[in-house]
Design an enzyme around this catalytic site. Structure first.
Site, short mmCIF file in Angstrom:
data_model
loop_
_atom_site.label_atom_id
_atom_site.label_comp_id
_atom_site.label_asym_id
_atom_site.label_seq_id
_atom_site.Cartn_x
_atom_site.Cartn_y
_atom_site.Cartn_z
CB SER A 67 -0.97 0.03 1.18
OG SER A 67 -0.27 0.21 2.40
CE LYS A 103 -2.55 2.46 4.25
NZ LYS A 103 -1.84 1.26 4.62
#
Length: 145
Positions: A67, A103
């Site tokens: 990701s 993230k």
């Protein structure tokens, strides 16, 4: 969107406080045109001293998942500093509803968003209903090439 979950399993490693290992340091190497060779060692560095600024607040983790491609790749080793303040644009290791994820943080008005680098993954919005904790800010990345 890929079937892979937006969350990642993260392997966490604590810093070894055993004897330092100093590795020869040859100085800067140009990534552009070749320059006159510097065929001598300038000094030695201990990577722990170089990348760990706050030993009692630092841990390592390995990236698992895609990701954060291309910024972070599967298998990259992260150096995470819990003493650094979260801020817009910083990459953080977060604990959301029982799972870890890494993230980039974006704060918009009253929203906290967790942004993947890979556009194939969803942006996660953290709400008051989430069990959310920032476990630290990524300060360095060690990549295998």
């Amino acid at each position: 969107m890929k079937e892979e979950k937006a969350f990642n399993k993260i392997e966490i490693y604590w810093i070894s406080k055993s004897q330092a290992v100093e590795i020869p340091f040859v100085g800067e190497i140009k990534a552009g045109f070749p320059s006159a060779a510097e065929d001598f060692v300038e000094s030695a560095i201990d990577l722990n001293k170089y990348v760990v600024k706050h030993p009692s607040a630092t841990y390592f983790a390995r990236v698992n998942g895609t990701s954060m491609e291309p910024d972070l790749s599967e298998g990259d080793l992260l150096i995470i500093d819990r003493s650094l303040e979260p801020a817009n644009g910083r990459i953080a290791v977060c604990f959301v509803d029982g799972e870890f994820t890494v993230k980039r943080i974006r704060i918009e008005k009253e929203k906290c968003l967790l942004i993947p680098s890979n556009a194939g993954y969803p942006i996660l919005e953290v709400t008051k209903d989430n069990d959310f904790l920032i476990w630290g800010i990524v300060s360095y990345v060690i990549k295998k090439v």
